[in-house]
Design a protein around this motif. Structure first.
Motif, mmCIF file in Angstrom:
data_model
loop_
_atom_site.group_PDB
_atom_site.id
_atom_site.type_symbol
_atom_site.label_atom_id
_atom_site.label_comp_id
_atom_site.label_asym_id
_atom_site.label_seq_id
_atom_site.Cartn_x
_atom_site.Cartn_y
_atom_site.Cartn_z
ATOM 1 N N PRO A 4 26.904 2.660 -10.374
ATOM 2 C CA PRO A 4 25.973 3.551 -9.682
ATOM 3 C C PRO A 4 24.720 2.779 -9.252
ATOM 4 O O PRO A 4 24.223 1.947 -9.990
ATOM 5 N N GLN A 5 24.216 3.098 -8.068
ATOM 6 C CA GLN A 5 23.147 2.272 -7.514
ATOM 7 C C GLN A 5 21.861 2.331 -8.328
ATOM 8 O O GLN A 5 21.198 1.329 -8.493
ATOM 9 N N ALA A 6 21.548 3.525 -8.833
ATOM 10 C CA ALA A 6 20.266 3.662 -9.537
ATOM 11 C C ALA A 6 20.200 2.668 -10.690
ATOM 12 O O ALA A 6 19.155 2.136 -11.009
ATOM 13 N N SER A 42 5.858 -4.382 -11.165
ATOM 14 C CA SER A 42 4.395 -4.257 -11.227
ATOM 15 C C SER A 42 4.004 -2.840 -10.824
ATOM 16 O O SER A 42 3.558 -2.047 -11.643
ATOM 17 N N VAL A 43 4.261 -2.492 -9.556
ATOM 18 C CA VAL A 43 3.879 -1.159 -9.078
ATOM 19 C C VAL A 43 4.743 -0.087 -9.739
ATOM 20 O O VAL A 43 4.253 0.962 -10.161
ATOM 21 N N GLY A 44 6.054 -0.363 -9.879
ATOM 22 C CA GLY A 44 6.944 0.645 -10.480
ATOM 23 C C GLY A 44 7.025 0.528 -11.987
ATOM 24 O O GLY A 44 7.695 1.322 -12.643
ATOM 25 N N GLY A 45 6.333 -0.482 -12.564
ATOM 26 C CA GLY A 45 6.499 -0.736 -14.001
ATOM 27 C C GLY A 45 5.608 0.082 -14.896
ATOM 28 O O GLY A 45 5.729 0.039 -16.107
ATOM 29 N N GLU A 92 0.822 -1.230 0.000
ATOM 30 C CA GLU A 92 0.000 0.000 0.000
ATOM 31 C C GLU A 92 0.848 1.269 0.000
ATOM 32 O O GLU A 92 0.558 2.203 -0.744
ATOM 33 N N PRO A 93 1.943 1.352 0.833
ATOM 34 C CA PRO A 93 2.778 2.571 0.771
ATOM 35 C C PRO A 93 3.348 2.823 -0.629
ATOM 36 O O PRO A 93 3.389 3.962 -1.098
ATOM 37 N N SER A 94 3.767 1.733 -1.326
ATOM 38 C CA SER A 94 4.337 1.911 -2.680
ATOM 39 C C SER A 94 3.273 2.436 -3.630
ATOM 40 O O SER A 94 3.526 3.335 -4.436
ATOM 41 N N VAL A 95 2.068 1.861 -3.553
ATOM 42 C CA VAL A 95 0.991 2.314 -4.448
ATOM 43 C C VAL A 95 0.672 3.784 -4.171
ATOM 44 O O VAL A 95 0.501 4.590 -5.092
ATOM 45 N N LYS A 96 0.628 4.150 -2.894
ATOM 46 C CA LYS A 96 0.340 5.555 -2.549
ATOM 47 C C LYS A 96 1.407 6.479 -3.111
ATOM 48 O O LYS A 96 1.136 7.561 -3.628
ATOM 49 N N PHE A 97 2.675 6.046 -2.992
ATOM 50 C CA PHE A 97 3.789 6.853 -3.488
ATOM 51 C C PHE A 97 3.647 7.076 -5.002
ATOM 52 O O PHE A 97 3.795 8.196 -5.498
ATOM 53 N N ILE A 98 3.355 5.993 -5.728
ATOM 54 C CA ILE A 98 3.203 6.080 -7.189
ATOM 55 C C ILE A 98 2.083 7.058 -7.546
ATOM 56 O O ILE A 98 2.220 7.903 -8.414
ATOM 57 N N ARG A 99 0.948 6.951 -6.836
ATOM 58 C CA ARG A 99 -0.204 7.811 -7.151
ATOM 59 C C ARG A 99 0.108 9.282 -6.893
ATOM 60 O O ARG A 99 -0.333 10.169 -7.600
ATOM 61 N N ASN A 153 14.532 5.355 -5.756
ATOM 62 C CA ASN A 153 15.101 5.986 -4.552
ATOM 63 C C ASN A 153 14.191 5.779 -3.349
ATOM 64 O O ASN A 153 14.653 5.497 -2.246
ATOM 65 N N TYR A 154 12.875 5.896 -3.601
ATOM 66 C CA TYR A 154 11.913 5.714 -2.504
ATOM 67 C C TYR A 154 12.036 4.307 -1.913
ATOM 68 O O TYR A 154 12.059 4.120 -0.700
ATOM 69 N N LEU A 155 12.140 3.329 -2.820
ATOM 70 C CA LEU A 155 12.158 1.934 -2.355
ATOM 71 C C LEU A 155 13.410 1.665 -1.528
ATOM 72 O O LEU A 155 13.363 0.984 -0.503
ATOM 73 N N ARG A 156 14.524 2.254 -1.983
ATOM 74 C CA ARG A 156 15.770 2.015 -1.230
ATOM 75 C C ARG A 156 15.645 2.598 0.179
ATOM 76 O O ARG A 156 16.022 1.966 1.166
#
Length: 1029
Positions: free
Chosen positions: A597-599, A558-561, A498-505, A573-576
């Motif tokens: 580089p990490q990204a 899925s969420v970030g795709g 849910e936090p990831s989905v909220k971040f994406i939105r 960056n958020y996920l890390r």
């Protein structure tokens, strides 16, 4: 008026209000003068019912017929012959839906009958036949003026009818008398409360397309109150009334409006407390049925199932409204299963069809235009089967598709109290008491008020369910090897989903909108792909280590795709950060040791699980890419250089197809969607996967799509179709969003595909009424973002797919592709020329980036759209020249200058844009390649062509030094043309015309080369193209 002595059954009668009285007087006055009557007014004011009731008062049979735009004058003529001979009345409902051409003939037919009545004839001539005339026959028409899909009546028709304006009736009086008839003592007081509830609701609640607070809604409350009074004769009347209001209205309200509505009701019924109603056996049966259908019995969902049941009791037409993934389909499935379980031996059967995946004629039946032969429709066949059934089973006809004024208005008489399906052949099918019409729709934005008022509404919102139940139900299905790790997985879902989905939105932009539940399903699909190999095997501790990396890989894709490149960086960056915060072991850091580089890794990391596992690790996608060398004989269009984008897409596609998932690839044009997918499906899949390719265009119809897909499948057994045994068909549909929108915004081919996604098949169009189930097939879709001829697609189809976004390529990918191609081409050249390769590629990419940001499309320059195909065309043009002919750096740069001008400058319309571009190229040559402009461009304009040796077999693409010689060659070609063709072209070849010929011939000599020539009339587009070819 003579009494008709027609026995019409012991049915209910209308409450006579002043409006009904006025209508009776006008209609009887019209009959006395041998005219027809035409009640007109908004939906739910009692036009049809008043006409029927007048017929009942005079004991004359009244036939109600629902008009549609499929009616022709022959069908109407048949009707009028019957009326005249039998002396019955006809009430044509929604008369102004008939086409204006037909209406003018109908006016003539009605005038013939009325004239004969006025002359008091016993027999008269009608359309060339002599028929008997009974004086009591009459024609009434009812209309909703100004609704969608209605026409204005012609004047010669208006003159034959007396109009009656039916406005809003006296609700309080109707409610009061109806309540008295049901045995209420305090009816006067209660009727005022019911009317006040509706009045306040219509004023205070939000305005939604599916809200209706008219006469039909009041009537439903009254009949619900009557049913309750019969069941509980001793219950307090105010409580009965309150419960009836709640049962009928609450299902359709949004969560926010529900609070307001409760406020209104508590003010009107102040002393009465809401009591929880005990649904006993029904409630238990619903809760038991949920797990059998793989659904969690969430409270909000169970409440909606009960509301649906309540609505089926008081209405025989109802709509399940709500956005995608709100549980509409599961709601009626659970209720049907619960009712079947509850009433042992009585089944609840559902027939599902998508009304927009077929034409109107295929839905209701139609006459053949040539032979005038009648073909039955799918709906009429299903309803006939239901009417002829001898059992007492409930039958639900579920229309799962967009509701619009085109098709649903034909069902107006089905949905109101008449319960009759009127076909355009003149046949009328009466529905039985066990039949219910259900509609499953996302919204009612284009439905007319006539439809909305006739149906009960149950509104479902995703908010009732949330995302957790989807995960809970999926957990029940995981393989045994995963069961010990369910708690670990659950924890990951709770912390990250849910936090990831909220971040994406909140923080990112999606190329195509998705819904939250869709992202969740995509995540679960990826996890299914990882778990599938574990089903037969016993796996030890290793799986415990893999759960986390698998989960994060699935979360990223899925969420970030679904987001664009910037969004991916933000999400990465958020996920890390989030992983650090939750103390999850960050696998990326273990692997990197600070080298890369990490990204780079978070977004493109890939997880390998090698079968004798030394240690599973994150690796770069490119490690799995084969080494690549260009074969000199390969056609330019067939070269596919593996880059991180293409390798990634093809590996993800393979993973999802192998596990029978649906895929949607989206991205701007020119990012290689079609090329990568076709390459993968044709060359990179095991032999049992059979690829089939379809291309959608603006004119694609649902019937074409159905025939194309059905044509690739064989019959397995009765009603089941599939690819040949042992094979699995993958249908790749390109340009999914190209089919044009209908008047009300539906896309039939999309609706057809959605019917397969939801119900695994569609109806056979030859054997009408049979359902074809399609198995062992899956779909891969590709489409660009909506805009410019591409249309937005319903989320109800997209939610079934895993999104894979092909974003604009990274700089590194572009450099890799074109450096590989150019260095392969320059390999035979001397070293000093080969050294220019890297500079040429980077300069061209910089040029492309600058143009895409500086030269933006405007209304005057709408074709200023550049994509990666243009970048590729510069190099394609350079590859047309033989490397052996390039003897110096100057020659190579001259070729590069020419090709860049051809691809980019030829598209520019104004002189200042063209000069800006030339200067840009010249500064690049002097600053980056350190060469003198005069030596690179000795003559202007710079021209290359392959026509300098007209007689040679192999035409070499080369620099044109001598312009005079070139013009001479062209003039000779023009003479040759004029000798062969009768239509002479008398052209004067000045320098501009010659340049145009060079440009056109350059495009024509390329494989897949297409040119769009823009210019005012008479600027020589056709003639020069003829000369160039």
């Amino acid at each position: 008026f003579p009494y008709g002595y027609e026995y019409l059954g012991n049915t209910g009668r209308l409450v006579i209000t002043p409006l009904t009285d006025r209508c009776y007087l006008t209609l009887t006055g019209a009959l006395h003068l041998k005219f027809g009557g035409a009640p007109a007014g908004p939906a739910g004011t009692g036009k049809t019912e008043t006409t029927k009731d007048l017929g009942k008062a005079l004991a004359i049979q009244t036939v109600v017929f629902n008009c549609s735009d499929q009616l022709d004058f022959m069908a109407m003529g048949k009707f009028f012959k019957g009326l005249a001979s039998s002396g019955a009345w006809a009430c044509f409902d929604e008369f102004n839906r008939i086409d204006i051409e037909v209406l003018s003939v109908v006016a003539q037919q009605i005038a013939t009958i009325q004239n004969a009545q006025a002359a008091r004839m016993d027999r008269f001539m009608f359309e060339g036949v002599e028929i008997a005339l009974k004086a009591s026959c009459a024609v009434f028409i009812t209309m909703n003026p100004g609704y969608a899909g209605r026409t204005e009546l012609p004047d010669n028709l208006k003159a034959l009818f007396r109009p009656v304006a039916m406005m809003v009736p006296d609700y309080a009086m109707i409610a009061e008398i109806s309540l008295y008839s049901f045995g209420f003592n305090n009816a006067k007081h209660l009727s005022k409360k019911i009317v006040s509830t509706f009045k306040l609701s219509s004023e205070q609640l939000s305005s939604q397309d599916h809200y209706d607070f008219g006469m039909r809604a009041v009537k439903t409350v009254i009949s619900a109150a009557g049913n309750l009074k019969r069941e509980h004769p001793d219950m307090d009347e105010e409580v009965i009334c309150l419960r009836a209001i709640r049962d009928v209205n609450v299902p359709k309200f949004l969560l926010d409006d529900l609070k307001l509505f409760r406020g209104i009701v508590s003010d009107l019924f102040p002393k009465i407390k809401e009591e929880a109603i005990d649904y006993g056996a029904l409630m238990d049966s619903i809760v038991d049925s949920c797990p059998k259908l793989g659904v969690q019995a969430v409270d909000g969902f169970v409440t909606k199932c009960i509301q649906l049941y309540e609505t089926t009791v008081v209405r025989h037409g109802l709509m399940l409204v709500g956005p995608t993934c709100s549980g509409k389909t599961k709601c009626y499935n659970v209720l049907a299963k619960a009712l079947t379980h509850l009433f042992w031996g009585l089944y609840t059967r559902t027939d599902v069809l998508n009304p927009k995946s077929i034409t109107m004629g295929q839905l209701y039946g139609e006459f053949d235009a040539m032979t005038h032969e009648w073909t039955d429709g799918i709906l009429s066949t299903l309803i006939r089967q239901g009417c002829s059934a001898t059992d007492q089973d409930k039958r639900w006809y579920m229309f799962d598709g967009p509701v619009d004024a085109v098709w649903i208005e034909n069902m107006n008489t089905v949905l109101d109290d008449n319960k009759k399906l009127c076909l355009s052949s003149g046949e009328i099918i009466k529905l039985t008491a066990h039949m219910t019409m259900m509609f499953e729709v996302a919204d009612l934005a284009v439905a007319s008020p006539a439809t909305v008022s006739r149906c009960g509404m149950v509104y479902l919102e995703p908010g009732y369910i949330g995302l957790a139940p989807f995960v809970y139900c999926w957990m029940k299905r995981v393989p045994d090897a995963i069961l010990p790790f369910v708690d670990q997985l659950n924890e990951l879902f709770n912390k990250f989903l849910e936090p990831s989905v909220k971040f994406i939105r909140k923080n990112t932009k999606e190329i195509v909108e998705s819904v939250n539940a869709n992202l969740t399903f995509s995540l679960l699909n990826f996890l299914d792909c990882f778990f599938a190999p574990l089903i037969p095997k016993e796996v030890g501790k290793l799986v415990g280590e893999l759960i986390e990396p698998w989960f994060f890989f699935a979360l990223i894709w899925s969420v970030g795709g679904t987001v664009d490149n910037d969004g991916r960086l933000k999400f990465s960056n958020y996920l890390r950060e989030k992983m650090k915060e939750e103390n999850v072991r960050n696998f990326f850091i273990d692997l990197l040791n600070g080298e890369v580089p990490q990204a780079y890794f978070t977004r493109f990391g890939y997880f390998f699980f090698s079968s004798p596992p030394p240690k599973p690790t994150w690796r770069s996608w490119m490690e799995s890419a084969p080494s690549f060398e260009i074969n000199p004989t390969t056609a330019y269009a067939d070269i596919i250089v593996p880059t991180i984008d293409t390798v990634r897409t093809s590996l993800l596609v393979e993973m999802l197809i192998m596990h029978k998932k649906q895929i949607l690839t989206i991205g701007p044009t020119g990012t290689g969607k079609t090329v990568v997918l076709m390459d993968k499906l044709l060359k990179g899949m095991p032999p049992e996967y059979v690829p089939n390719f379809l291309m959608f265009s603006a004119k694609t119809s649902a019937n074409q799509t159905q025939d194309l897909i059905d044509g690739k499948l064989d019959k397995r057994r009765k009603g089941v179709f599939a690819p040949p045994l042992g094979k699995y068909a993958v249908f790749f549909i390109d340009d999914l969003n190209m089919p044009s929108l209908e008047t009300y915004g539906a896309q039939p081919p999309i609706e057809l595909l959605r019917q397969w996604m939801d119900h695994s098949g569609w109806y056979d169009r030859k054997a009408i009424g049979l359902f074809r189930t399609l198995v062992d097939i899956s779909f891969v879709f590709a489409m660009g973002p909506p805009g410019g001829g591409r249309n937005p697609i319903t989320a109800r189809l997209l939610r079934h797919c895993n999104y894979l976004c092909c974003n604009e390529m990274e700089l590194e990918s572009k450099s890799r592709i074109f450096s590989t191609i150019v260095s392969g081409w320059l390999s035979p050249a001397p070293e000093d020329i080969r050294d220019l390769c890297k500079g040429l590629v980077s300069s061209t990419i910089e040029l492309y980036d600058l143009i895409t940001t500086q030269l933006l499309p405007t209304p005057a320059k709408s074709h200023y759209t550049f994509n990666l195909r243009d970048l590729s065309k510069v190099f394609q043009g350079m590859l047309m020249m033989e490397v052996t002919k390039i003897d110096s750096k100057e020659m190579l740069l001259r070729l590069w200058f020419h090709e860049s001008c051809r691809v980019f400058q030829d598209r520019l319309v104004s002189k200042e844009d063209r000069d800006w571009f030339s200067n840009l190229l010249e500064t690049k040559i002097t600053n980056e390649f350190k060469l003198d402009i005069e030596s690179v461009l000795p003559t202007r304009p710079v021209l290359f062509g392959d026509f300098l040796n007209p007689n040679s077999d192999v035409k070499l693409y080369n620099y044109v030094e001598d312009h005079e010689k070139m013009i001479t060659i062209m003039e000779e070609a023009l003479e040759d043309y004029n000798q062969v063709n009768t239509a002479q072209m008398k052209l004067v070849l000045f320098l501009d015309a010659v340049q145009h010929v060079c440009r056109i011939s350059r495009v024509i000599r390329q494989p897949l080369g297409n040119a769009l020539l823009l210019g005012v009339g008479g600027s020589g587009r056709q003639s020069l193209s003829r000369l160039a070819t």
